[in-house]
Write a protein that holds these residues in place. Structure first.
Motif, PDB file in Angstrom:
ATOM      1  N   ILE A   1       0.828  -1.208   0.000  1.00  0.00           N
ATOM      2  CA  ILE A   1       0.000   0.000   0.000  1.00  0.00           C
ATOM      3  C   ILE A   1       0.861   1.255   0.000  1.00  0.00           C
TER       4      ILE A   1
ATOM      5  N   PHE B   1       2.686   1.834  -3.239  1.00  0.00           N
ATOM      6  CA  PHE B   1       1.734   2.384  -4.209  1.00  0.00           C
ATOM      7  C   PHE B   1       1.538   3.878  -3.977  1.00  0.00           C
TER       8      PHE B   1
ATOM      9  N   LEU C   1       2.303   7.195  -6.737  1.00  0.00           N
ATOM     10  CA  LEU C   1       1.278   8.088  -7.284  1.00  0.00           C
ATOM     11  C   LEU C   1       1.885   9.287  -8.006  1.00  0.00           C
TER      12      LEU C   1
ATOM     13  N   TYR D   1       6.394   3.922 -12.274  1.00  0.00           N
ATOM     14  CA  TYR D   1       5.169   3.478 -11.609  1.00  0.00           C
ATOM     15  C   TYR D   1       5.127   1.958 -11.516  1.00  0.00           C
TER      16      TYR D   1
ATOM     17  N   ASN E   1       5.425  -0.635  -8.142  1.00  0.00           N
ATOM     18  CA  ASN E   1       4.386  -1.590  -7.745  1.00  0.00           C
ATOM     19  C   ASN E   1       4.803  -3.036  -7.973  1.00  0.00           C
TER      20      ASN E   1
ATOM     21  N   ALA F   1      -0.896  -6.234  -4.471  1.00  0.00           N
ATOM     22  CA  ALA F   1      -0.394  -5.106  -5.264  1.00  0.00           C
ATOM     23  C   ALA F   1      -0.734  -5.252  -6.733  1.00  0.00           C
TER      24      ALA F   1
ATOM     25  N   TYR G   1      -3.077  -2.722  -8.288  1.00  0.00           N
ATOM     26  CA  TYR G   1      -2.647  -1.358  -8.562  1.00  0.00           C
ATOM     27  C   TYR G   1      -2.188  -1.171 -10.017  1.00  0.00           C
TER      28      TYR G   1
ATOM     29  N   LEU H   1      -4.506   0.630 -12.597  1.00  0.00           N
ATOM     30  CA  LEU H   1      -4.924   1.982 -12.224  1.00  0.00           C
ATOM     31  C   LEU H   1      -4.158   3.057 -12.984  1.00  0.00           C
ATOM     32  N   TYR H   2      -2.973   2.709 -13.462  1.00  0.00           N
ATOM     33  CA  TYR H   2      -2.153   3.696 -14.173  1.00  0.00           C
ATOM     34  C   TYR H   2      -2.890   4.308 -15.361  1.00  0.00           C
TER      35      TYR H   2
ATOM     36  N   LEU I   1      -9.881   7.081  -6.433  1.00  0.00           N
ATOM     37  CA  LEU I   1      -9.613   6.086  -5.389  1.00  0.00           C
ATOM     38  C   LEU I   1     -10.815   5.974  -4.446  1.00  0.00           C
TER      39      LEU I   1
ATOM     40  N   LEU J   1      -7.084  -1.303   0.192  1.00  0.00           N
ATOM     41  CA  LEU J   1      -6.099  -0.859  -0.799  1.00  0.00           C
ATOM     42  C   LEU J   1      -6.361   0.567  -1.260  1.00  0.00           C
ATOM     43  N   PHE J   2      -7.620   1.015  -1.150  1.00  0.00           N
ATOM     44  CA  PHE J   2      -8.005   2.339  -1.654  1.00  0.00           C
ATOM     45  C   PHE J   2      -8.371   3.308  -0.533  1.00  0.00           C
TER      46      PHE J   2
END
Length: 379
Positions: free
Chosen positions: A137, A140, A144, A155, A159, A169, A172, A175-176, A277, A301-302
């Motif tokens: 977490i 990550f 950001l 990035y 991760n 993980a 994640y 999400l990029y 998020l 995670l968010f």
């Protein structure tokens, strides 16, 4: 100006020290020590070549095989320094607070409020019971900045390192491609309404998807999917709770203030990251309601969205509104921390002024394990 900067630094150092003393020097709290204590005891030192070979071998015991290699490296290094299990907790919390310090300095307009939001929303569980997850977490969180700057290499490298500490993980990575964008309101509210319908109707559709995804990924993911889907302890829904109402109200409230927050922060891409998020946090909570373990693991995670969006929201308010906001948040925070932590396995002890007993901790945890696994749902 120099005096003001010095005062801010003192506040930051005080927050970090309090955090480290409280979390890092805690005794045996909750249940994860039942995994990490024997794991640390069985960890070889760096000079034990045969032990290290077995520790990292694919033929290791199932208990050890499930632990990700990055965390194993950390265990070996710490065990080589001291055989005392508490070193793991101290160093783990030190790593976390350094990440949080960086994070709140960079993004939060209210540094102390950021730490408060961390403790109220998932932070206590992250620190006490998620030693491996927490590293994924926080890595990550660090990444950001690269998502915002559209630097895919850094990035994904970050991760990938997080993946070496915990398999969660993996969530994640996609999400990029969208986290920095402003999602269309029709899409956001459509998912929100659909999620509420599925949640309130307790309509089961996730279980077959989870099993299929686990079979596709194979390995530990397949074992986790099958195990959790067959165990009623992990696959029962929550229903209408105070936690449900809390999330709905917070989602609607913060989205209502989107424009004001963007105007206040003057950085729409950063605001979009945390709003998205929040959207993921709320929608996964609603859509995964039939799978309680997924709610607990994936929404955590968010949870970072809460830690930043509440300080953003606070910064947009008038003085009188800030006073009301602070009072409501204080009362709600006390209630939430009390309800989620007032159980016997979370009776606080600190090694600086007490002498926690591992045998006593095991006895208490085993005696109350059924209640811990099947609590009255407040999430």
């Amino acid at each position: 100006m120099k005096k003001q900067d010095a005062d801010i630094k003192i506040v930051r150092y005080v927050c970090m020290i309090i955090f480290l003393v409280f979390f890092g020097f805690r005794g045996y709290l909750d249940t994860d020590f039942m995994l990490y204590y024997p794991l640390y005891e069985s960890t070889p030192v760096i000079t034990d070549i045969r032990g290290i070979t077995n520790f990292f071998s694919i033929n290791a015991d199932d208990f050890i095989l499930k632990i990700e290699p990055g965390f194993k490296v950390l265990l070996v290094l710490l065990k080589s320094i001291s055989p005392n299990y508490f070193l793991l907790q101290i160093v783990s919390s030190l790593i976390d607070v350094l990440f949080l310090n960086y994070f709140f300095k960079k993004y939060s307009p209210q540094y102390v409020l950021g730490f408060m939001m961390f403790c109220i929303f998932s932070g206590l569980i992250i620190e006490i019971n998620l030693l491996r997850n927490s590293k994924a977490i926080f890595i990550f969180i660090y990444s950001l900045q690269f998502l915002k700057d559209r630097n895919p290499y850094k990035y994904f490298i970050c991760n990938s390192i997080g993946l070496l500490f915990h398999s969660s993980a993996i969530f994640y990575f996609p999400l990029y491609f969208f986290l920095h964008k402003k999602l269309h309101p029709a899409f956001v509210w459509g998912i929100f309404v659909l999620g509420n319908v599925l949640y309130l109707g307790q309509i089961r559709f996730i279980t077959p998807l989870v099993i299929s995804l686990g079979n596709l990924l194979g390995g530990v993911y397949e074992l986790m999917a099958e195990g959790y889907s067959k165990d009623s302890t992990y696959s029962s829904g929550y229903g209408i709770t105070i936690g449900y109402l809390e999330k709905i109200i917070i989602f609607v409230l913060i989205y209502k203030f989107y424009s004001k927050i963007v105007e206040c922060v003057n950085d729409e891409r950063t605001v979009n990251i945390f709003f998205n998020l929040l959207f993921l946090f709320t929608s996964t909570y609603l859509l995964l309601s039939e799978f309680s373990v997924l709610i607990d693991r994936i929404t955590t995670l968010f949870a970072v969205s809460y830690w930043i969006l509440f300080p953003y929201l606070y910064a947009t308010l008038e003085r009188w509104a800030k006073m009301v906001f602070s009072c409501v948040l204080l009362l709600f925070g006390i209630y939430r921390i009390y309800k989620t932590n007032f159980i016997i396995t979370r009776k606080y002890e600190n090694i600086l002024w007490s002498n926690p007993s591992i045998s006593k901790a095991y006895y208490i945890a085993n005696k109350h394990l059924e209640k811990i696994l099947n609590p009255k749902k407040e999430h």
